[in-house]
Design a protein around this motif. Structure first.
Motif, short mmCIF file in Angstrom:
data_model
loop_
_atom_site.label_atom_id
_atom_site.label_comp_id
_atom_site.label_asym_id
_atom_site.label_seq_id
_atom_site.Cartn_x
_atom_site.Cartn_y
_atom_site.Cartn_z
N VAL A 213 58.59 79.85 111.39
CA VAL A 213 59.20 78.67 112.01
C VAL A 213 58.36 77.42 111.75
CG1 VAL A 213 59.87 77.63 114.22
CG2 VAL A 213 60.29 80.07 113.81
N LYS A 214 57.04 77.56 111.77
CA LYS A 214 56.14 76.42 111.60
C LYS A 214 55.77 76.16 110.13
CE LYS A 214 54.03 77.40 116.10
NZ LYS A 214 52.80 77.85 116.80
N ASN A 215 56.27 76.98 109.23
CA ASN A 215 55.86 76.88 107.83
C ASN A 215 56.41 75.62 107.17
OD1 ASN A 215 56.44 77.70 104.73
ND2 ASN A 215 54.59 78.68 105.50
N GLU A 216 55.55 74.91 106.47
CA GLU A 216 55.95 73.65 105.86
C GLU A 216 56.90 73.85 104.69
OE1 GLU A 216 52.63 71.12 105.01
OE2 GLU A 216 51.77 71.35 107.02
N ASN A 217 56.73 74.92 103.93
CA ASN A 217 57.65 75.19 102.82
C ASN A 217 59.06 75.46 103.33
OD1 ASN A 217 56.13 75.09 100.28
ND2 ASN A 217 54.88 76.70 101.20
N LEU A 218 59.16 76.17 104.46
CA LEU A 218 60.46 76.42 105.06
C LEU A 218 61.09 75.10 105.53
CD1 LEU A 218 62.65 78.40 106.19
CD2 LEU A 218 61.39 78.32 108.34
N ARG A 219 60.28 74.27 106.17
CA ARG A 219 60.80 72.99 106.66
C ARG A 219 61.27 72.12 105.51
NH1 ARG A 219 56.93 71.86 109.94
NH2 ARG A 219 55.78 70.37 108.65
N ASP A 220 60.55 72.15 104.39
CA ASP A 220 60.97 71.38 103.21
C ASP A 220 62.33 71.85 102.69
OD1 ASP A 220 58.68 69.88 103.32
OD2 ASP A 220 57.61 71.04 101.79
N SER A 221 62.55 73.19 102.76
CA SER A 221 63.83 73.71 102.25
C SER A 221 64.98 73.38 103.19
CB SER A 221 63.74 75.23 102.05
OG SER A 221 63.63 75.89 103.30
N ILE A 222 64.69 73.22 104.48
CA ILE A 222 65.75 72.87 105.44
C ILE A 222 66.03 71.37 105.42
CG2 ILE A 222 66.32 72.81 107.91
CD1 ILE A 222 64.83 75.45 108.22
N TYR A 223 64.99 70.56 105.23
CA TYR A 223 65.14 69.10 105.21
C TYR A 223 64.71 68.52 103.86
CZ TYR A 223 65.53 69.52 110.32
OH TYR A 223 65.91 69.84 111.58
N PRO A 224 65.38 68.89 102.77
CA PRO A 224 64.95 68.42 101.43
C PRO A 224 65.09 66.92 101.24
CG PRO A 224 67.08 69.49 101.29
CD PRO A 224 66.59 69.72 102.68
N LEU A 225 66.05 66.30 101.93
CA LEU A 225 66.28 64.87 101.74
C LEU A 225 65.41 64.01 102.64
CD1 LEU A 225 70.20 64.89 101.50
CD2 LEU A 225 68.51 65.01 99.65
N ASN A 226 64.75 64.64 103.61
CA ASN A 226 63.90 63.90 104.55
C ASN A 226 62.42 64.13 104.30
OD1 ASN A 226 66.27 63.09 105.73
ND2 ASN A 226 66.15 64.55 107.43
N GLY A 227 62.12 64.68 103.14
CA GLY A 227 60.71 64.94 102.85
C GLY A 227 60.10 65.96 103.78
N GLY A 228 60.92 66.91 104.26
CA GLY A 228 60.41 67.94 105.15
C GLY A 228 60.20 67.47 106.57
N THR A 229 60.76 66.34 106.91
CA THR A 229 60.59 65.81 108.27
C THR A 229 61.76 66.25 109.14
OG1 THR A 229 59.45 63.86 107.43
CG2 THR A 229 60.33 63.73 109.66
N GLY A 230 61.45 66.95 110.22
CA GLY A 230 62.48 67.42 111.13
C GLY A 230 62.01 68.62 111.92
#
Length: 353
Positions: A213-230
């Motif tokens: 849940v806290k992984n940055e690579n996962l966050r990047d894949s979920i928010y690719p257009l926001n630079g992984g912000t979300g």
């Protein structure tokens, strides 16, 4: 009416079977219960892998027989478990006083309290079975070491079925550098290459899942257009894993108290499934929770003058015994049980942190 008329194997099992089941175990579905007469655990462990194409042949040529291969027969002795609880003379006297009141509501209240104490043994028998199943899918082995009994059962998983992330930046606890989704995809491929079976489920503790849940690579894949912000929620992480790998994630955090523990203030509970471990599973059952025949079932079931025996939970023997001096009733719960692992060749166990 005496204590011997009230506390019987039949009344205890009826009380237990009719009460709401609060002990629902995740792994019962993966290892459904099965009763057998033998106390030997014997089964064929399949190692099918990808299919082998058949040979070409000329017409009228003798057929070339294929050798049987890819199956291992597993055979071992099923372990035996038993424990008892006693209604002593003091409790018996208190019950007699309650019975003398003829207040049925009061009598039922006291009897329910007594029965609740007695069925703790049956709840413990269920916990023992879940503990064995959880050990098996998280380590590939079962270890029993209590009350002077020390036995280890190695189910013979292949070397590729046990993976450990040893590099610091690969470990899932390094949420900035690790890549759990990539690891899961690699392990799925490993299982498929070796068995032809595709894992569909993953079991882990919530602490382990929270690394994803806290992984940055996962966050990047979920928010690719926001630079992984979300913000990434647990539901979003599970959905992403399902979409990208095909795995359904199950978190397992239930606990039990080890054998011989007094549930007093400060007692330490143990986890069924360990933290920092992930197990990939196929979409089928893994084996069976196999019950053998207890000595109580073999020798006492048809001897009511010696003891009163009733079978519940497929293969658990509840035995009540009258004691003349001191005057009491002893209730014993016993089981001969062990999981088989017919589809154990289709799992992969990873230590990730």
């Amino acid at each position: 009416m005496t204590i011997f008329d009230i506390v019987t194997a039949e009344s205890l099992t009826a009380y237990f079977d009719n009460m709401p089941n609060t002990d629902t175990f995740m792994l019962e579905e993966l290892f459904p219960s099965k009763k057998q007469l033998s106390n030997k655990l014997a089964y064929i462990k399949g190692r099918r892998g990808a299919p082998i194409a058949i040979r070409a042949s000329s017409y009228d040529a003798n057929v070339l027989p294929r050798s049987r291969q890819g199956f291992d027969k597993v055979e071992t002795e099923i372990p035996f478990f038993k424990e008892s609880i006693v209604i002593d003379e003091e409790l018996r006297q208190n019950l007699n006083m309650v019975l003398a009141t003829n207040n049925q509501e009061y009598i039922d209240s006291v009897l329910n309290e007594i029965f609740d104490d007695e069925i703790e043994l049956l709840r413990g028998a269920r916990a023992t079975r879940e503990k064995m199943r959880a050990q098996l899918i998280s380590t590939g082995a079962i270890s029993i070491n209590n009350n002077g009994v020390a036995k280890d059962y190695d189910y013979g998983l292949e070397e590729w079925q046990k993976v450990t992330l040893s590099t610091a930046t690969d470990k899932w606890s390094d949420t900035a550098n690790s890549n759990p989704l990539e690891d899961l995809e690699t392990w799925i491929s490993t299982v498929k290459e070796n068995t032809g079976s595709t894992p569909t489920r993953a079991i882990m503790a919530t602490k382990t899942f929270n690394y994803i849940v806290k992984n940055e690579n996962l966050r990047d894949s979920i928010y690719p257009l926001n630079g992984g912000t979300g913000i990434v929620t647990s539901a979003m992480a599970k959905e992403a894993i399902k979409n990208l790998t095909g795995l359904t994630v199950y978190t397992y955090d239930d606990v039990y108290y080890p054998e011989g523990t007094e549930k007093t203030k400060g007692a330490t509970a143990s986890r069924y499934f360990p933290e920092n471990v992930v197990t990939l599973l196929p979409g089928t059952i893994l084996g069976y929770t196999r019950f053998g025949t207890t000595p109580e079932e073999s020798d006492l079931l048809s001897s009511p003058n010696i003891a009163n025996v009733k079978i519940t939970d497929v293969g658990v023997a509840v035995t009540t015994m009258k004691k003349a001096d001191p005057v009491n009733v002893e209730t014993k719960v016993s089981q001969t049980v062990m999981p088989s692992f017919e589809n154990g060749d289709k799992i992969l166990i990873a230590t990730v942190a």
